[in-house]
Scaffold this active site. Structure first.
Site, PDB file in Angstrom:
ATOM      1  N   LEU A 410       0.828  -1.213   0.000  1.00 22.74           N
ATOM      2  CA  LEU A 410       0.000   0.000   0.000  1.00 22.74           C
ATOM      3  C   LEU A 410       0.860   1.259   0.000  1.00 22.74           C
ATOM      4  O   LEU A 410       0.452   2.304  -0.479  1.00 22.74           O
ATOM      5  CB  LEU A 410      -0.907   0.023   1.231  1.00 22.74           C
ATOM      6  N   GLY A 411       2.055   1.159   0.572  1.00 22.36           N
ATOM      7  CA  GLY A 411       2.906   2.338   0.635  1.00 22.36           C
ATOM      8  C   GLY A 411       4.314   1.979   1.084  1.00 22.36           C
ATOM      9  O   GLY A 411       4.552   0.877   1.590  1.00 22.36           O
ATOM     10  N   LYS A 412       5.221   2.925   0.883  1.00 22.25           N
ATOM     11  CA  LYS A 412       6.612   2.694   1.267  1.00 22.25           C
ATOM     12  C   LYS A 412       7.084   3.885   2.078  1.00 22.25           C
ATOM     13  O   LYS A 412       6.612   5.005   1.905  1.00 22.25           O
ATOM     14  CB  LYS A 412       7.492   2.599   0.014  1.00 22.25           C
ATOM     15  N   GLY A 414      10.642   5.292   4.903  1.00 21.03           N
ATOM     16  CA  GLY A 414      11.996   5.054   5.380  1.00 21.03           C
ATOM     17  C   GLY A 414      12.087   3.803   6.255  1.00 21.03           C
ATOM     18  O   GLY A 414      13.098   3.116   6.298  1.00 21.03           O
ATOM     19  N   PHE A 415      10.991   3.491   6.910  1.00 19.75           N
ATOM     20  CA  PHE A 415      10.947   2.371   7.849  1.00 19.75           C
ATOM     21  C   PHE A 415      10.823   1.028   7.162  1.00 19.75           C
ATOM     22  O   PHE A 415      11.136   0.003   7.715  1.00 19.75           O
ATOM     23  CB  PHE A 415       9.724   2.556   8.753  1.00 19.75           C
ATOM     24  N   GLY A 416      10.285   0.995   5.917  1.00 19.30           N
ATOM     25  CA  GLY A 416       9.980  -0.267   5.242  1.00 19.30           C
ATOM     26  C   GLY A 416       8.737  -0.111   4.394  1.00 19.30           C
ATOM     27  O   GLY A 416       8.563   0.923   3.753  1.00 19.30           O
ATOM     28  N   ASP A 528       5.721  14.223  14.864  1.00 18.56           N
ATOM     29  CA  ASP A 528       5.748  14.068  13.414  1.00 18.56           C
ATOM     30  C   ASP A 528       4.350  14.275  12.822  1.00 18.56           C
ATOM     31  O   ASP A 528       3.881  13.476  12.016  1.00 18.56           O
ATOM     32  CB  ASP A 528       6.314  12.697  13.044  1.00 18.56           C
TER      33      ASP A 528
END
Ligand SMILES: *[C@@H]1O[C@H](CO)[C@@H](O)[C@H](O)[C@H]1NC(C)=O
Ligand SMILES: *[C@@H]1O[C@H](CO)[C@@H](O)[C@H](O)[C@H]1NC(C)=O
Ligand SMILES: *[C@@H]1O[C@H](CO)[C@@H](O)[C@H](O)[C@H]1NC(C)=O
Ligand SMILES: *[C@@H]1O[C@H](CO)[C@@H](O)[C@H](O)[C@H]1NC(C)=O
Length: 713
Positions: A410-412, A414-416, A528
């Site tokens: 579904l999405g990318k 920095g964490f994975g 954040d």
């Protein structure tokens, strides 16, 4: 008194008061209600303050059969009683056919209503010496005054000292020239009032304070419970009956129906202050405790008492049962009655036996729980019972199954990656953390600990997690509509959020952040807040996500904490935090201010193709023009109002104040946003009502003015 009549909240933006001499407009009884205030001119210009020192709003009217005359000379007002503005008395109407009379009419609500008319007269025509202007004033066919001649260039006000009644509510006044008059009648301006009576004194003050106390103690939020409980009759509080004896006697409350009102706790003791109460219905609530004796001893007038459908304990006071014998209609649940006759029927041994087995069960449970705890220690240091944690913890193979081997991404980040998953046929979002970074593990733990601790409708909820060696995953509820950024930038199928949805999303996100700040002990800073971290559910309900960077404040610490490395996202970072490493809740307020600017403007936070690439600089340059349209998102196609949009912009600007102490807190932010939404919705509602009513209503007054002014008393 602004009366709430539906789900909306009464609102007033400003109130200006201008003193008027006490004896200017007089009535024998009651008060005066505005019906009409007009001056005769074809200018179509309204006149009010400051031209009118009393802020009366005059609208201009000129019936077709009349002609306007005017003067440039000053018209003298020697009495100064009524102070009409010069603009109003420098014009006048005469009949177009000089031999015709001038006739005008107005309507009252009923035949019984009384009315007063104030006629402003000043002859402003230069006439020859041998000319006369004289006319009769005939109201409802009867001559009311002696023949009247207006003074030359000096105003006089004529009015009926005796209130006039009109058959069928239709009043007709005629100015008809007398035989000897060489000139037609004339009139400059006119005011019409209707008498309204406030015939009833206010409710007995002891009853009022008792009712208010009951309302406030139980948080009863009934729409009609505003103002005086018994008067006026059409605004009687729901569930009340009052006895009204005569005009001068304050009404008393004689019946109170609080059935099915969600009351809990004891019977409100304040009920005993309603000393004239004859009927009291408290049925179908969650009232507990004993039935108080005052119902019998103090409420001497009580004839009906309904206490059924509650959870009272103890015995019914004997005094109440005695009253029942004397005729009180008492409704009680059966168990309360049987209990009075079933005193201690249990044999002692049975009671002891029951208690012993109860103790044994408790011990067994404690032992079981203890064994269970010892056998399965938790790997996460979270302050939660391990049983619950176990349910939320998944193995890596379960995660693989759930996501069908991480098939749909579904999405990318920095964490994975975030993958689609299914758990018990329910769609979930699975965030799989990349195995490399150590920082990642710390954030993972923060997020798990935080989300297991906090629950709020505007925070995305954690369904479970996986912590198996290097394989870390977080399983969240699935948010159908992606993130806010996608919608603002139009990435998502060109979907455009309207102004109302945007305000709602802003409010909900603000409430999520507010919860972290004040609903959590110790308080949390999200660190954040950004538009990609605001997720939208099926019905566009907003939830804040991504708590990996969140920090708690140490209890009892200073009101900021120093952090060694600044975290967050460029563009959303509080400059004060960035420069001084001071972290406070106000850092989230700054970031939220940026999100709010995105919501308002639809602009990217940083856009190198803009002259001012940073949204803050861009917004400031736009605001310098003072033009709201230039800053609002053009995709909204001007479907917003200036009131709420300016308010939202001003709020965003206050959130991004460089000095954190000048920024509002999130409670204030959420409150102001709610006000924006209210302003917008009230306006939209008024617009649609106006659109409807202008189709259906005709004019009831023969030359009613279309005026926007509210008819205040
Ligand atoms: C003016 O009114 C009189 C009386 O009603 C009438 O006889 C006359 O015809 C009218 N004049 C005009 C120009 O309409
Ligand atoms: C009034 O005086 C003028 C001349 O000044 C004359 O023409 C007119 O007929 C007079 N009118 C009456 C009603 O006497
Ligand atoms: C209720 O009545 C008592 C005794 O008359 C009085 O002291 C008290 O102020 C009353 N409370 C309210 C809320 O009116
Ligand atoms: C409470 O009892 C009275 C008297 O029996 C009855 O008139 C009334 O309808 C009852 N109220 C409710 C809500 O059942």
């Amino acid at each position: 008194c602004l009366v709430k009549t539906g789900t909306s909240t009464p609102l007033i933006s400003a109130l200006e008061l201008r003193p008027l001499p006490y004896d200017t407009y007089i009535t024998r009884t009651g008060s005066l209600k505005y019906v009409d205030r007009i001056y005769f001119s074809n200018s179509e210009k309204g006149v009010r303050y400051p031209e009118d020192v009393y802020d009366r709003a005059w609208s201009s009217v000129l019936p077709v059969e009349w002609t306007q005359i005017n003067t440039t000379l000053d018209v003298v007002d020697s009495h100064k009683d009524y102070n009409p503005p010069q603009d109003v008395i420098k014009t006048a109407a005469v009949p177009a056919n000089a031999s015709e009379p001038m006739t005008f009419s107005w309507t009252l609500d009923t035949s019984d209503d009384e009315t007063y008319a104030y006629l402003y007269m000043a002859d402003i025509q230069k006439v020859r010496n041998n000319d006369t202007r004289e006319f009769d004033i005939i109201a409802n066919g009867k001559v009311e005054f002696d023949p009247y001649s207006p003074m030359k260039f000096e105003v006089e006000v004529l009015f009926n000292r005796v209130p006039l009644k009109c058959e069928g509510g239709l009043c007709r006044v005629q100015l008809s020239r007398t035989r000897k008059s060489t000139l037609s009648p004339l009139m400059n301006a006119l005011e019409i009032f209707q008498v309204i009576e406030f015939p009833q004194s206010e409710t007995n003050q002891d009853d009022v304070s008792a009712m208010k106390n009951i309302r406030d103690t139980y948080g009863l939020n009934k729409i009609s419970w505003q103002g005086d409980p018994c008067v006026p009759k059409q605004f009687l509080w729901s569930g009340l009956r009052c006895n009204v004896i005569d005009v001068s006697t304050p009404p008393r409350i004689v019946a109170l129906d609080l059935s099915s009102s969600g009351l809990s706790g004891d019977i409100p003791p304040m009920i005993q202050n309603l000393t004239q109460l004859q009927e009291l219905d408290l049925s179908r609530n969650n009232l507990t405790g004993e039935v108080p004796e005052f119902l019998a001893k103090i409420l001497k007038s009580l004839v009906v008492l309904n206490l059924s459908g509650n959870k009272f304990s103890g015995r019914i006071p004997q005094a109440l049962l005695d009253r029942e014998k004397e005729g009180l209609k008492l409704t009680l649940d059966g168990y309360l009655r049987t209990c009075k006759s079933c005193k201690k029927k249990f044999p002692m041994a049975a009671v002891v036996g029951a208690s012993l087995s109860f103790v044994a069960i408790i011990i067994a449970v404690v032992v079981l729980v203890f064994i269970f705890k010892r056998k399965k220690p938790s790997t996460c240091k979270v302050k939660r019972p391990s049983l619950e944690l176990k349910n939320r913890r998944f193995t890596y193979s379960e995660v693989k199954n759930m996501t069908n081997h991480f098939q749909v991404v579904l999405g990318k980040g920095g964490f994975g990656v975030v993958c689609q998953g299914f758990l018990n046929n329910q769609q979930v979002a699975v965030k799989v953390l990349s195995q490399s970074s150590t920082q990642g593990y710390k954030e993972f733990k923060t997020e798990v600990e935080l989300l297991l601790r906090v629950h709020h409708v505007n925070l995305v909820s954690l369904i479970g997690y996986c912590d198996e060696g290097n394989d870390l995953a977080l399983i969240y509820e699935f948010m159908e509509n992606g993130n806010l950024k996608e919608h603002l930038s139009g990435e998502r199928d060109g979907s455009v959020l309207n102004w109302r949805s945007r305000l709602k999303i802003a409010i909900e996100s603000a409430l999520g952040i507010e919860y972290l700040h004040i609903g959590c002990k110790p308080p949390m800073v999200h660190r954040d807040v950004k538009s990609t971290n605001i997720l939208l559910g099926q019905h566009f309900e907003a939830k804040l996500a991504d708590f990996g960077l969140s920090r708690s404040f140490l209890v009892g610490s200073k009101n900021h904490i120093s952090t060694t490395n600044v975290a967050g996202t460029i563009g959303y970072l509080d400059p004060e935090y960035y420069q001084k490493n001071w972290l406070t809740e106000k850092s989230d307020v700054y970031s939220f201010g940026i999100v709010l600017l995105e919501i308002i403007t639809g602009q990217p936070v940083i856009d190198q193709s803009r002259e001012n690439s940073y949204i803050v600089e861009w917004a400031k340059s736009m605001l310098a023009n003072g033009d709201i349209e230039s800053i609002m998102d053009p995709k909204l196609q001007r479907e917003y109002d200036t009131g709420s949009s300016w308010k939202a912009v001003e709020l965003a600007v206050s959130c991004i104040n460089p000095s954190s102490t000048e920024r509002p807190n999130m409670t204030r932010v959420a409150h102001e946003l709610n006000e924006c939404l209210e302003v917008y919705e009230n306006l939209s509602k008024r617009r649609s009502q106006n659109a409807n009513s202008s189709k259906s209503t005709g004019h009831s007054i023969s030359f009613a003015s279309v005026s926007d002014t509210p008819s205040a008393r």
